[in-house]
Design an enzyme around this catalytic site. Structure first.
Site, PDB file in Angstrom:
ATOM      1  N   LYS A  22      26.666   7.687 -54.086  1.00 43.11           N
ATOM      2  CA  LYS A  22      27.716   6.991 -53.331  1.00 43.11           C
ATOM      3  C   LYS A  22      29.074   7.609 -53.624  1.00 43.11           C
ATOM      4  O   LYS A  22      29.859   7.882 -52.711  1.00 43.11           O
ATOM      5  CB  LYS A  22      27.753   5.507 -53.730  1.00 43.11           C
ATOM      6  CG  LYS A  22      28.988   4.778 -53.233  1.00 43.11           C
ATOM      7  CD  LYS A  22      29.039   3.344 -53.698  1.00 43.11           C
ATOM      8  CE  LYS A  22      29.728   3.124 -55.012  1.00 43.11           C
ATOM      9  NZ  LYS A  22      31.190   3.066 -54.976  1.00 43.11           N
ATOM     10  N   ASN A  23      29.361   7.849 -54.917  1.00 46.18           N
ATOM     11  CA  ASN A  23      30.697   8.311 -55.288  1.00 46.18           C
ATOM     12  C   ASN A  23      30.971   9.752 -54.877  1.00 46.18           C
ATOM     13  O   ASN A  23      32.107  10.217 -54.974  1.00 46.18           O
ATOM     14  CB  ASN A  23      30.923   8.147 -56.799  1.00 46.18           C
ATOM     15  CG  ASN A  23      31.161   6.691 -57.166  1.00 46.18           C
ATOM     16  OD1 ASN A  23      31.204   5.823 -56.286  1.00 46.18           O
ATOM     17  ND2 ASN A  23      31.307   6.422 -58.458  1.00 46.18           N
ATOM     18  N   CYS A 126      36.431  -3.145 -56.315  1.00 45.62           N
ATOM     19  CA  CYS A 126      35.890  -3.899 -57.434  1.00 45.62           C
ATOM     20  C   CYS A 126      37.001  -4.501 -58.282  1.00 45.62           C
ATOM     21  O   CYS A 126      38.016  -3.854 -58.539  1.00 45.62           O
ATOM     22  CB  CYS A 126      35.078  -2.973 -58.341  1.00 45.62           C
ATOM     23  SG  CYS A 126      33.380  -2.794 -57.860  1.00 45.62           S
ATOM     24  N   ARG A 131      43.662  -1.052 -61.649  1.00 44.84           N
ATOM     25  CA  ARG A 131      43.326   0.127 -60.852  1.00 44.84           C
ATOM     26  C   ARG A 131      44.471   0.566 -59.930  1.00 44.84           C
ATOM     27  O   ARG A 131      44.357   0.512 -58.699  1.00 44.84           O
ATOM     28  CB  ARG A 131      42.056  -0.123 -60.039  1.00 44.84           C
ATOM     29  CG  ARG A 131      40.877  -0.441 -60.920  1.00 44.84           C
ATOM     30  CD  ARG A 131      39.592  -0.470 -60.173  1.00 44.84           C
ATOM     31  NE  ARG A 131      39.045   0.864 -59.976  1.00 44.84           N
ATOM     32  CZ  ARG A 131      37.867   1.083 -59.410  1.00 44.84           C
ATOM     33  NH1 ARG A 131      37.157   0.095 -58.963  1.00 44.84           N
ATOM     34  NH2 ARG A 131      37.417   2.299 -59.276  1.00 44.84           N
ATOM     35  N   ASP A 316      30.577   3.730 -65.531  1.00 39.49           N
ATOM     36  CA  ASP A 316      29.724   3.130 -64.503  1.00 39.49           C
ATOM     37  C   ASP A 316      28.322   2.798 -65.017  1.00 39.49           C
ATOM     38  O   ASP A 316      27.510   2.236 -64.284  1.00 39.49           O
ATOM     39  CB  ASP A 316      29.624   4.050 -63.280  1.00 39.49           C
ATOM     40  CG  ASP A 316      30.871   3.983 -62.413  1.00 39.49           C
ATOM     41  OD1 ASP A 316      31.745   3.147 -62.677  1.00 39.49           O
ATOM     42  OD2 ASP A 316      30.973   4.783 -61.463  1.00 39.49           O
ATOM     43  N   ARG A 408      26.568  -2.593 -52.032  1.00 34.36           N
ATOM     44  CA  ARG A 408      27.614  -1.579 -51.899  1.00 34.36           C
ATOM     45  C   ARG A 408      27.163  -0.275 -52.526  1.00 34.36           C
ATOM     46  O   ARG A 408      27.604   0.798 -52.088  1.00 34.36           O
ATOM     47  CB  ARG A 408      28.900  -2.040 -52.602  1.00 34.36           C
ATOM     48  CG  ARG A 408      29.631  -3.161 -51.901  1.00 34.36           C
ATOM     49  CD  ARG A 408      30.966  -3.412 -52.552  1.00 34.36           C
ATOM     50  NE  ARG A 408      31.664  -2.145 -52.757  1.00 34.36           N
ATOM     51  CZ  ARG A 408      32.504  -1.891 -53.759  1.00 34.36           C
ATOM     52  NH1 ARG A 408      32.765  -2.820 -54.638  1.00 34.36           N
ATOM     53  NH2 ARG A 408      33.083  -0.723 -53.866  1.00 34.36           N
TER      54      ARG A 408
HETATM   55  C1  UD1 Z   1      35.957   6.435 -59.649  1.00 38.64           C
HETATM   56  C2  UD1 Z   1      34.625   5.862 -59.263  1.00 38.64           C
HETATM   57  C3  UD1 Z   1      34.264   4.678 -60.164  1.00 38.64           C
HETATM   58  C4  UD1 Z   1      34.347   5.090 -61.627  1.00 38.64           C
HETATM   59  C5  UD1 Z   1      35.686   5.730 -61.949  1.00 38.64           C
HETATM   60  C6  UD1 Z   1      35.752   6.308 -63.355  1.00 38.64           C
HETATM   61  C7  UD1 Z   1      34.397   6.289 -56.888  1.00 38.64           C
HETATM   62  C8  UD1 Z   1      34.330   5.734 -55.506  1.00 38.64           C
HETATM   63  N1  UD1 Z   1      34.666   5.417 -57.881  1.00 38.64           N
HETATM   64  O1  UD1 Z   1      36.928   5.425 -59.432  1.00 38.64           O
HETATM   65  O2  UD1 Z   1      32.947   4.253 -59.831  1.00 38.64           O
HETATM   66  O3  UD1 Z   1      34.193   3.953 -62.449  1.00 38.64           O
HETATM   67  O4  UD1 Z   1      35.933   6.828 -61.024  1.00 38.64           O
HETATM   68  O5  UD1 Z   1      34.736   7.223 -63.556  1.00 38.64           O
HETATM   69  O6  UD1 Z   1      34.192   7.464 -57.097  1.00 38.64           O
HETATM   70  N2  UD1 Z   1      44.409   5.240 -62.860  1.00 38.64           N
HETATM   71  C9  UD1 Z   1      45.776   5.059 -62.919  1.00 38.64           C
HETATM   72  N3  UD1 Z   1      46.523   5.460 -61.847  1.00 38.64           N
HETATM   73  C10 UD1 Z   1      45.961   6.009 -60.731  1.00 38.64           C
HETATM   74  C11 UD1 Z   1      44.558   6.195 -60.700  1.00 38.64           C
HETATM   75  C12 UD1 Z   1      43.805   5.803 -61.779  1.00 38.64           C
HETATM   76  O7  UD1 Z   1      46.320   4.569 -63.894  1.00 38.64           O
HETATM   77  O8  UD1 Z   1      46.687   6.343 -59.795  1.00 38.64           O
HETATM   78  C13 UD1 Z   1      43.598   4.807 -64.016  1.00 38.64           C
HETATM   79  C14 UD1 Z   1      42.598   3.707 -63.637  1.00 38.64           C
HETATM   80  O9  UD1 Z   1      43.200   2.436 -63.673  1.00 38.64           O
HETATM   81  C15 UD1 Z   1      41.552   3.897 -64.717  1.00 38.64           C
HETATM   82  C16 UD1 Z   1      41.532   5.420 -64.925  1.00 38.64           C
HETATM   83  O10 UD1 Z   1      42.772   5.896 -64.411  1.00 38.64           O
HETATM   84  O11 UD1 Z   1      41.973   3.271 -65.899  1.00 38.64           O
HETATM   85  C17 UD1 Z   1      40.406   6.146 -64.227  1.00 38.64           C
HETATM   86  O12 UD1 Z   1      40.372   5.767 -62.870  1.00 38.64           O
HETATM   87  P1  UD1 Z   1      39.824   6.740 -61.742  1.00 38.64           P
HETATM   88  O13 UD1 Z   1      39.058   7.852 -62.386  1.00 38.64           O
HETATM   89  O14 UD1 Z   1      40.929   7.098 -60.833  1.00 38.64           O
HETATM   90  O15 UD1 Z   1      38.809   5.795 -60.973  1.00 38.64           O
HETATM   91  P2  UD1 Z   1      38.466   5.793 -59.425  1.00 38.64           P
HETATM   92  O16 UD1 Z   1      38.649   7.147 -58.852  1.00 38.64           O
HETATM   93  O17 UD1 Z   1      39.162   4.651 -58.773  1.00 38.64           O
END
Ligand code: UD1
Length: 430
Positions: A22-23, A126, A131, A316, A408
């Site tokens: 999915k990701n 989620c 986030r 995850d 999902r």
């Molecule tokens: C993706 C995955 C999710 C997984 C996560 C971490 C998808 C659709 N989702 O989520 O399943 O759990 O990677 O492996 O691929 N952060 C910030 N600012 C930002 C962006 C992120 O502070 O602008 C922080 C987040 O709050 C979190 C960390 O960075 O603490 C990692 O988040 P991120 O790797 O961006 O997660 P997603 O891409 O949303």
């Protein structure tokens, strides 16, 4: 609303096919916005997130078609999706659509890179912490975009187009790296992404962008270089196998005992989880077909694990591992370092009889000899499947409510587990 009923206590045996990730599928679908030509994606999982993203892309003008089934096609084999963004008719991604799925915010990158502007609602998704999207926006600003936040929307423009730049992420972000890659592919000049995410889904996106004509080096490492500016063309790409799904079913087998071949799983994409499962007492064998997981009569051993960006133990799989450790013969410790509020499964696992103590970001799990079935509620995608793992070993019946969280991200979970001998069924709701 659908429910899943599980009567625990049966070992799992057989072959369980692993779907496309999915990701990976989500950012790959979004990448179709970068070109006027057709992008064909094979091995796309049948999931509600995929359907919803198809709707969101359709709203921008992307023609999304799902190839028809051919005789002999197995229902559990992923679908082929064709995406054609010949003309983008709308650069707004409205709240009603984006709020259902956080990853849809990533459309902001190809929209601004190709059209010079976009208006994208700030995301939902989620409920696992705040986030934020500040790092995604920082990456786009580094490439020359101007951004304002207005009434819950990120309003972005780049009237003269994007320009290659250095993007230094202060923390590893998967979404930030996806966004940076897609925008840099169309930006003029060279972009260097530092502290990039090394997750296999990022590499899968980069590999697909290369097939589309982008010049990218270093994907899979912490420094990725993109020579942007070339017109991107159509391509055919097969979505990488879902390492989280594979890890989840491996934990199901470690929980119930039995012997299952996870067909199509790629061991190199989940080595840290396989190491932990080995410590927990599962027998893992890698074959040409996938990963074979078995556990004979011996109990589950406790483990101490900290989540980390790839290649570390994935956040995850944190909830699933906790589900497994509820039955370990001793005390386990699991520390979550990626998200600050990813322990919502704890109180639901407690309803099944688990003993878990939370202290900040660390959960201490005292294994118990017996779990007992109960009604429980899915709270987010990965949390909900941890309840399934616990229920597979619980005495009596567990009813998992709010199954839409599972739908999902897990393709036909009950069908796959039932085919391996689990006593599991879906009760359709009204
Ligand atoms: C993706 C995955 C999710 C997984 C996560 C971490 C998808 C659709 N989702 O989520 O399943 O759990 O990677 O492996 O691929 N952060 C910030 N600012 C930002 C962006 C992120 O502070 O602008 C922080 C987040 O709050 C979190 C960390 O960075 O603490 C990692 O988040 P991120 O790797 O961006 O997660 P997603 O891409 O949303």
């Amino acid at each position: 609303m659908d429910r899943i009923l599980i009567r625990g206590g049966r070992p799992l045996h057989g072959t369980l096919p692993i779907s496309g990730a999915k990701n990976a599928a989500l950012p790959l679908m979004i990448a179709s916005l970068l070109t006027e030509d057709e992008l064909t994606l094979a091995n796309v999982p049948r999931l509600s997130d995929v359907t919803n993203l198809g709707r969101i892309l359709g709203n921008h003008g992307v023609d999304v078609t799902i190839a028809g089934k051919r005789t002999g096609d197995d229902d559990l084999v992923g679908q082929t999706v064709r995406l054609n963004a010949r003309s983008i008719v709308d650069t707004t991604a409205p709240y009603e659509l984006v709020s259902t799925m956080r990853a849809s915010f990533w459309v902001i990158a190809p929209l601004v890179a190709r059209m010079g502007r976009a208006r994208v609602s700030l995301p939902g998704g989620c409920a696992i912490g705040t986030r934020p999207v500040d790092l995604l926006l920082m990456a786009l600003e580094r490439l020359g975009a101007r951004i304002e936040i207005d009434a819950g929307y990120a309003v972005i423009d780049a009237p003269k187009g994007l320009k290659g730049a250095e993007i230094d992420f202060p923390k590893v972000t998967v979404g930030g790296t996806h966004v940076a890659l897609m925008a840099a592919a169309l930006a003029d000049g060279t972009t260097v992404i530092r502290n990039a995410a090394c997750e296999p889904e990022v590499t899968d996106l980069a590999d697909c962008l290369v097939k589309m004509g982008a010049r990218i080096r270093g994907q899979g490492t912490a420094t990725i270089e993109v020579d942007g500016g070339a017109r991107l063309k159509g391509a055919h790409h097969t979505v990488v196998a879902d390492r989280i799904e594979a890890g989840t079913y491996a934990m199901c087998v470690a929980m119930t005992g039995g012997d299952v071949m996870l067909a199509g799983a790629r061991p190199e994409l989940l080595q840290s989880a396989l190491d932990v499962l080995g410590q927990a007492g599962a027998a893992i064998t890698v074959t040409n077909e996938g990963i074979r997981v078995a556990r004979n009569g011996h109990g589950i051993q406790p483990v101490t694990v900290t989540t980390d960006p790839f290649p570390g133990f994935p956040t995850d799989l944190q909830a699933q591992l906790m589900g497994l450790m509820t039955r370990a013969s001793g005390t386990s410790r699991i520390t979550e370092t990626i998200f600050e509020n990813r322990f919502m499964h704890v109180q639901e696992l407690a309803r099944l009889g688990a003993h878990i103590h939370l202290d900040g970001q660390t959960a201490t799990i005292e294994g118990v000899p017996v779990l007992k079935g109960a009604p429980v509620m899915a709270t987010d995608l990965r949390a909900s499947v941890s309840l399934v793992i616990a229920a597979l070993a619980a005495q009596g019946e567990t009813a998992v409510n709010r199954v839409y969280h599972l739908d999902r991200g897990f393709e036909r979970l009950e069908t796959k587990l039932a085919a391996c001998g689990a006593d599991i069924e879906r009760i359709k709701g009204s």
